[in-house]
Write a protein that holds these residues in place. Structure first.
Motif, PDB file in Angstrom:
ATOM      1  N   LEU A   4     -44.625  85.805  73.571  1.00 39.23           N
ATOM      2  CA  LEU A   4     -44.187  85.294  72.285  1.00 39.23           C
ATOM      3  C   LEU A   4     -42.676  85.498  72.113  1.00 39.23           C
ATOM      4  O   LEU A   4     -42.155  86.556  72.451  1.00 39.23           O
ATOM      5  CB  LEU A   4     -44.931  86.062  71.188  1.00 39.23           C
ATOM      6  N   GLY A   5     -41.997  84.491  71.608  1.00 35.17           N
ATOM      7  CA  GLY A   5     -40.574  84.627  71.278  1.00 35.17           C
ATOM      8  C   GLY A   5     -39.637  84.050  72.327  1.00 35.17           C
ATOM      9  O   GLY A   5     -38.467  83.802  72.035  1.00 35.17           O
ATOM     10  N   GLN A   6     -40.160  83.816  73.538  1.00 33.14           N
ATOM     11  CA  GLN A   6     -39.271  83.327  74.602  1.00 33.14           C
ATOM     12  C   GLN A   6     -38.682  81.950  74.287  1.00 33.14           C
ATOM     13  O   GLN A   6     -37.530  81.670  74.617  1.00 33.14           O
ATOM     14  CB  GLN A   6     -40.013  83.253  75.946  1.00 33.14           C
ATOM     15  N   SER A   7     -39.466  81.098  73.673  1.00 33.59           N
ATOM     16  CA  SER A   7     -38.944  79.753  73.405  1.00 33.59           C
ATOM     17  C   SER A   7     -37.846  79.812  72.338  1.00 33.59           C
ATOM     18  O   SER A   7     -36.851  79.098  72.420  1.00 33.59           O
ATOM     19  CB  SER A   7     -40.056  78.797  72.998  1.00 33.59           C
ATOM     20  N   LYS A   8     -38.037  80.688  71.335  1.00 32.56           N
ATOM     21  CA  LYS A   8     -36.975  80.837  70.322  1.00 32.56           C
ATOM     22  C   LYS A   8     -35.721  81.436  70.962  1.00 32.56           C
ATOM     23  O   LYS A   8     -34.599  81.074  70.610  1.00 32.56           O
ATOM     24  CB  LYS A   8     -37.413  81.775  69.195  1.00 32.56           C
ATOM     25  N   ALA A   9     -35.916  82.392  71.879  1.00 32.84           N
ATOM     26  CA  ALA A   9     -34.771  83.016  72.552  1.00 32.84           C
ATOM     27  C   ALA A   9     -33.983  81.960  73.324  1.00 32.84           C
ATOM     28  O   ALA A   9     -32.751  81.901  73.255  1.00 32.84           O
ATOM     29  CB  ALA A   9     -35.249  84.114  73.495  1.00 32.84           C
ATOM     30  N   LEU A  10     -34.713  81.096  74.014  1.00 36.97           N
ATOM     31  CA  LEU A  10     -34.085  80.029  74.792  1.00 36.97           C
ATOM     32  C   LEU A  10     -33.302  79.081  73.881  1.00 36.97           C
ATOM     33  O   LEU A  10     -32.206  78.629  74.203  1.00 36.97           O
ATOM     34  CB  LEU A  10     -35.186  79.276  75.541  1.00 36.97           C
ATOM     35  N   LYS A  11     -33.878  78.794  72.742  1.00 34.80           N
ATOM     36  CA  LYS A  11     -33.204  77.919  71.776  1.00 34.80           C
ATOM     37  C   LYS A  11     -31.888  78.547  71.296  1.00 34.80           C
ATOM     38  O   LYS A  11     -30.877  77.849  71.134  1.00 34.80           O
ATOM     39  CB  LYS A  11     -34.134  77.658  70.599  1.00 34.80           C
ATOM     40  N   MET A  12     -31.910  79.855  71.050  1.00 33.76           N
ATOM     41  CA  MET A  12     -30.693  80.546  70.607  1.00 33.76           C
ATOM     42  C   MET A  12     -29.608  80.476  71.688  1.00 33.76           C
ATOM     43  O   MET A  12     -28.443  80.229  71.403  1.00 33.76           O
ATOM     44  CB  MET A  12     -30.993  82.030  70.335  1.00 33.76           C
ATOM     45  N   LEU A  13     -30.023  80.714  72.933  1.00 31.30           N
ATOM     46  CA  LEU A  13     -29.067  80.669  74.042  1.00 31.30           C
ATOM     47  C   LEU A  13     -28.502  79.267  74.200  1.00 31.30           C
ATOM     48  O   LEU A  13     -27.307  79.071  74.425  1.00 31.30           O
ATOM     49  CB  LEU A  13     -29.753  81.097  75.346  1.00 31.30           C
TER      50      LEU A  13
END
Lengths: 272, 272
Positions: free
Chosen positions: B154-163
């Motif tokens: 959970l959270g990896q896709s949001k992290a990728l979006k931030m990057l």
């Protein structure tokens, strides 16, 4: 037509080769040149003048391609001997070019800037020229060069190069920083993959090449950005350019650079 | 299969249209929705549930597409009623998504992020999904969506979006700043022309589009960068991202934005 080169590093040795292959007579001098340069000259087979003054005296177009700190001194030294068109193609600011070219007494001058990688792009690399005698310099297009005259005003081509540097070096710093964060989160490949989709077909190759060369040349990039900054600060508050310089300074001081260079060298090969 | 949408703004109205056109049953509720949203719902012709709880109760896949500040509250409110897979596609940080999804009692959750412009790219826009039930969400690819599962965490896709945001918003700030300096030097067209040569065939169009949208949305970009910064700062010293935020703040406060928006709108049209 005789073409002379003051200095014989990467720029001069590449351009002289193109012009020699097109049938022009190329000259240089070994005055104050390093052993490395002397070797380059010997390998190139160009004609050698006794000194810079005699080189200036016989050249129809004299191209100054020195290290940045020599540009003014050499112009001062040969200023009254230059008979042809004197072209400053050094990697210096518009103000420094202006100072150097004031020493050329016949006033037949141009400044020029190389917009890309001379080694990578070869003779197709675009060279922008400005100044009262830029048109004369652009006659070398008949011999396969890609010179575009942008303005009769001295310094415009250097200004354009600085602005271009602000952008391209900024992108390098950005991709380095973003990828380094992603690397720490183990999301670096995913980040490249998803940027590839929206940032165009060349993104992957250019991003990886920028990361690797930023890692290896961080210190030099920081120095170059220092000059870009002092130029742009006259016109704008360059928030991004300040950060670009800081970022390269930071890369050159920390261990990031080795991690990044090594890490992406292999990835780069697979995308070549 | 019944697909529910919590919230019905741009994201929900676009996705629901694609899925409805592919034959799926779409539901939403008007609880706490604005007049604008109610109009959007009416126009879309999707089915309307009495409230969020009943929507959660009947949906096989429930997609949360709210304003960032509603994401946690609505998840808390319907957490024990969600029967299917709950997908958070809100524009929030990995930490906020984690907090929201902890309220979903059946534990069947995923987080997702849209990597591009939903309006511009349409149903081809890539959506990255992560979390234990990301695979179930990606079954919607059978109905024409482009969902890529990146990780069960959970959270990896949001992290990728931030990057990704750190990079793309950084490029926007960079091109804005470089072009503004060039504009002041009357070299803006020349700068675009010479960058076009080395920065790839899509450069011109994307640069102009970035300048115009940065001019119009500088304040929102600065706010978004604030969230990106607080995330990335956990992993790296984000020199370029801090500058990106400062740059957008600066644009939103000064007159630059009008000059740039107006100036490049016409140039943009000619490159469309």
């Amino acid at each position: 037509m005789k073409i002379g080169f003051l200095g014989f590093g990467e720029v001069a040795s590449n351009i002289s080769k193109w012009l020699k292959d097109s049938g022009l007579e190329i000259y240089t001098s070994l005055e104050n040149r390093s052993q490395r340069t002397q070797d380059l000259v010997e390998k190139s087979g160009v004609n050698i003048c006794e000194n810079n003054k005699s080189l200036a005296n016989i050249s129809d177009i004299l191209i100054s391609a020195l290290t940045p700190d020599e540009a003014i001194n050499v112009a001062r030294e040969i200023g009254k001997y230059s008979k042809g068109v004197y072209v400053d193609i050094n990697n210096i600011s518009p103000e420094t070019a202006q100072k150097a070219l004031e020493y050329i007494e016949n006033g037949r001058t141009a400044d020029a800037a190389i917009m890309g990688g001379i080694k990578k792009e070869g003779k197709k690399v675009q060279i922008i020229a400005s100044g009262s005698h830029a048109e004369q310099f652009s006659q070398l297009n008949q011999y396969g060069m890609n010179i575009k005259v942008t303005s009769p005003h001295l310094g415009q081509s250097k200004a354009l190069k600085m602005l271009r540097s602000a952008y391209t070096k900024g992108v390098s710093a950005l991709i380095f920083e973003s990828l380094y964060s992603a690397y720490k989160l183990d999301l670096d490949e995913e980040l490249l993959e998803c940027l590839k989709i929206t940032e165009g077909p060349d993104f992957m190759k250019s991003a990886l090449s920028r990361v690797i060369s930023s890692a290896y040349h961080a210190r030099r990039r920081a120095e170059e950005m220092d000059e870009v900054l002092s130029f742009i600060s006259n016109y704008n508050d360059p928030i991004m350019s300040k950060a670009t310089m800081e970022c390269f300074k930071n890369i050159s001081k920390t261990v990031n650079q080795d991690i990044m260079a090594e890490n992406y060298k292999d990835v780069f090969k697979s995308h070549k």
